[in-house]
Structure formats: C-alpha cells, structure tokens
Enzyme design. Structure first.
Site, PDB file in Angstrom:
ATOM      1  N   HIS A 169      -1.224  -0.225  -9.900  1.00  0.00           N
ATOM      2  CA  HIS A 169      -1.821  -1.168  -8.937  1.00  0.00           C
ATOM      3  C   HIS A 169      -2.403  -2.391  -9.662  1.00  0.00           C
ATOM      4  O   HIS A 169      -3.615  -2.622  -9.657  1.00  0.00           O
ATOM      5  CB  HIS A 169      -2.908  -0.475  -8.089  1.00  0.00           C
ATOM      6  CG  HIS A 169      -3.204  -1.211  -6.803  1.00  0.00           C
ATOM      7  ND1 HIS A 169      -3.655  -0.587  -5.667  1.00  0.00           N
ATOM      8  CD2 HIS A 169      -3.105  -2.531  -6.481  1.00  0.00           C
ATOM      9  CE1 HIS A 169      -3.843  -1.478  -4.697  1.00  0.00           C
ATOM     10  NE2 HIS A 169      -3.515  -2.673  -5.179  1.00  0.00           N
ATOM     11  N   ARG A 181       0.856  -1.187   0.000  1.00  0.00           N
ATOM     12  CA  ARG A 181       0.000   0.000   0.000  1.00  0.00           C
ATOM     13  C   ARG A 181       0.893   1.239   0.000  1.00  0.00           C
ATOM     14  O   ARG A 181       1.935   1.274   0.673  1.00  0.00           O
ATOM     15  CB  ARG A 181      -0.905   0.032   1.241  1.00  0.00           C
ATOM     16  CG  ARG A 181      -2.075  -0.943   1.204  1.00  0.00           C
ATOM     17  CD  ARG A 181      -3.130  -0.565   0.162  1.00  0.00           C
ATOM     18  NE  ARG A 181      -4.276  -1.448   0.186  1.00  0.00           N
ATOM     19  CZ  ARG A 181      -4.395  -2.540  -0.581  1.00  0.00           C
ATOM     20  NH1 ARG A 181      -3.442  -2.867  -1.441  1.00  0.00           N
ATOM     21  NH2 ARG A 181      -5.486  -3.271  -0.519  1.00  0.00           N
ATOM     22  N   GLU A 194      -3.679   7.029  -4.557  1.00  0.00           N
ATOM     23  CA  GLU A 194      -3.852   6.611  -5.945  1.00  0.00           C
ATOM     24  C   GLU A 194      -5.343   6.670  -6.339  1.00  0.00           C
ATOM     25  O   GLU A 194      -6.193   6.469  -5.486  1.00  0.00           O
ATOM     26  CB  GLU A 194      -3.300   5.174  -6.144  1.00  0.00           C
ATOM     27  CG  GLU A 194      -4.015   4.145  -5.299  1.00  0.00           C
ATOM     28  CD  GLU A 194      -3.374   2.753  -5.370  1.00  0.00           C
ATOM     29  OE1 GLU A 194      -2.137   2.624  -5.352  1.00  0.00           O
ATOM     30  OE2 GLU A 194      -4.161   1.792  -5.442  1.00  0.00           O
TER      31      GLU A 194
HETATM   32  C1  DGY Z   1      -5.500  -6.347  -2.616  1.00  0.00           C
HETATM   33  O1  DGY Z   1      -6.194  -7.347  -2.828  1.00  0.00           O
HETATM   34  O2  DGY Z   1      -5.406  -5.840  -1.500  1.00  0.00           O
HETATM   35  C2  DGY Z   1      -4.847  -5.748  -3.798  1.00  0.00           C
HETATM   36  O3  DGY Z   1      -3.944  -4.774  -3.462  1.00  0.00           O
HETATM   37  C3  DGY Z   1      -5.904  -5.176  -4.700  1.00  0.00           C
HETATM   38  O4  DGY Z   1      -6.563  -4.192  -3.998  1.00  0.00           O
END
Ligand code: DGY
Length: 326
Positions: free
Chosen positions: A290, A243, A272
């Site tokens: 992402h 993250r 983001e």
């Molecule tokens: C998750 O599953 O947490 C990935 O980062 C997609 O959001």
C-alpha cells in the site's frame, strides 16, 4: 492556531512528515505520536477525550463503533487519505462531526503505482527480481521465463475519477487502447479517448488489463468476483491500487492459480497488513505494501491538506475537502 491564545487541541494518530508535524505543532495544541506506534481504536478513543479534533489515517483500524464512541469534544476528523471507507460519513453527520479528506494531491503518485503494477505484473518484476537475488540468472533462456506485452493491449479502468483519469493518460503513452466504467461518463477531455461502458460487466470482455481505481463503497465491495473475473479474456491481468475489499480474494487467487488470469499487481489488500497468505505462494502476483501515496512530496502535501482543512474549520469556514456537507 497562530494568533489564537487557546488553539484547538488535535490528536494526531501517526507520525507525519517533519514539515507537517512542525506546522501542526505551531498551529494547534497537538498531541503527536513520536514513536509512531499504531494505536488501536480503543487507544485513540481513550486519548482523544481532551481534544477538539482528530488527524487520523486510513491505516488506523477503527471499526464501525468508532464514531458513535467518540467523546463530545471531538468536532472534526481530518483523514490523511483520499479514501474514507474507514469512516462512516452518515454516523459522523448524525453526531455533527465534520470529516475531511485529501483529494487531488496523491493522484499522480497513485497513478504512477498503477502503471508500476501493470508493468510489474505483466513483465514479471516479482519473479525476475527473485531470480537475480537467488542467483538463478542462469535459468533464463530465449523462451523462458517470458512476460506479457503491455503496448497495444486493451486496458479497462474501473472508476474514472481523478486517479482513473491519470492512469488513462499514462496508459495512452504506452499505446494501450482504453475502456472505462464509472457511474457516469466523464467529459471527453478527461477520458483520454477511452470508451465508456455503462455496465461493468459489458466492459470486461474488452480488458486485457483491468485497473481498479474506484472507491470502496457498498456498491463496489466484492465487485471483482468469480462471476466478473470469468468475463475477462483468458490471460488477462488485474491490478488494484484502490482498496482490497473491492476484490474477492478467493476468486482472484483461484483465477491466478488456474491460469484464467496471467498475473495480478496488488498494492492494496482486504484486511491489510494481514493479507490472504495464499497470495505469497503465487509467482504471478506482484505485490506492494500500500505505497500508492508513499513519496515525501505526496505525504507532505497530504498532511498540509489536513492542516488546511483543520484551520479552515476552526476559523469557522467550510473546509475545502468537507465530506459531511449537505
Ligand atoms: C488513500 O489516500 O486513500 C490512500 O490509499 C492511502 O490510504
């Protein structure tokens, strides 16, 4: 649900893989989002009034007031993500709302992207691609531009959960020496011979590469900052598939600009998709939007896991991936 005359009503905030949408439409009275228009928290709240459950994603911008504002009809939230930092579990528990996530099924896809970032950042995938597109191949010589070796270097993994362990297995195949920091050491069979460091700061001087694979929690937010980056060897490379808010953007950008860090590979960003614009001006950053879980098989498996959890819940069972248990 199949065999039930009045299946529960589920609001699905984003367009899902076709097989997932077919199953959810067959199993529930589902409100889908066929145009895939991102919905604001206010729109989700307005729409979910006559629903029993929500299938939402970590890309939905919910905010801290979301769960308290949910209508009383909502009994479960299935998030199409392994990360659940967009939802307050204590708030959900206080409201008696079950929350489930999708662990396990995106481990390999996300670890693959971590390796992609390690290799891409080290070997200049971003500037190399640009040189070919811009017809600047002629600028290459035997001594410039040059990337950085991966094989034989030291990788530190922050967060040795499922994804961290899968990154470790892959990195071993590249001949990297491994270190990790987690709250607790993992069993030897899962550590891929990585050396455990109880304190994050103690691991950093051993990291030519740092891979961020921990959850975003109050303890980890901002943990990669000016003070901790300073502990990395000069010329280190940082990659993040977890993250964005685990990293202090100002500190990372300063370290990339000064040459303290050789490069970074980033699949996730604070705020983001509105990222810190200074990243766009840095040639030594390899960036992705992402996409850690973005393969058809993985996205489909995530959707099916959400439906499994919803079905279990409405059958009166404890969902496999319940986050709001005792
Ligand atoms: C998750 O599953 O947490 C990935 O980062 C997609 O959001």
């Amino acid at each position: 649900m199949t065999g039930t005359s009045n299946p529960p009503r589920i609001l699905v905030t984003r367009k899902m893989m076709p097989d997932v949408e077919r199953r959810i439409a067959a199993a529930f009275r589902a409100t889908l989002n066929p145009d895939d228009r991102p919905l604001s928290a206010a729109e989700i709240l307005e729409k979910c009034g006559r629903h029993d459950g929500l299938l939402l994603t970590s890309f939905d911008k919910l905010g801290p007031d979301f769960i308290p504002a949910l209508p009383p009809s909502i009994r479960i939230i299935a998030t199409h993500s392994v990360g659940y930092d967009h939802l307050s579990i204590p708030q959900a528990k206080a409201r008696g709302i079950a929350v489930t996530n999708t662990p396990g099924v995106l481990t390999d896809a996300t670890a693959d992207v971590a390796l992609l970032l390690i290799l891409g950042a080290a070997r200049g995938a971003s500037w190399g691609d640009r040189m070919v597109r811009e017809d600047r191949w002629g600028e290459t010589t035997l001594i410039s531009p040059l990337g950085h070796d991966v094989s034989g270097r030291r990788l530190g993994i922050l967060g040795m959960g499922r994804i961290g362990q899968a990154v470790a297995r892959r990195a071993r195949a590249f001949g990297m020496t491994l270190h990790y920091h987690s709250r607790r050491p993992v069993a030897a069979a899962e550590a891929s011979q990585a050396t455990y460091h109880q304190h994050f700061e103690d691991m950093l001087p051993n990291c030519d590469f740092l891979s961020i694979n921990c959850a975003s929690t109050p303890e980890t937010r901002g943990i990669v900052n000016a003070a901790t980056l300073a502990l990395l060897p000069d010329g280190a490379i940082v990659v993040n598939t977890a993250r964005g808010d685990i990293v202090d953007d100002g500190a990372l950008i300063a370290a990339l600009s000064s040459g303290k860090l050789a490069a970074a590979g980033l699949d996730v960003f604070r705020g983001e998709p509105r990222i810190d614009p200074r990243y766009r001006g840095l040639d030594n950053v390899f960036m992705l939007p992402h996409i850690g879980s973005a393969t058809p098989g993985t996205r489909s498996a995530m959707g099916h896991k959400c439906i499994d959890n919803l079905e279990q819940f409405f059958r009166g069972e404890t969902p496999t991936d319940l986050l709001t248990g005792d």
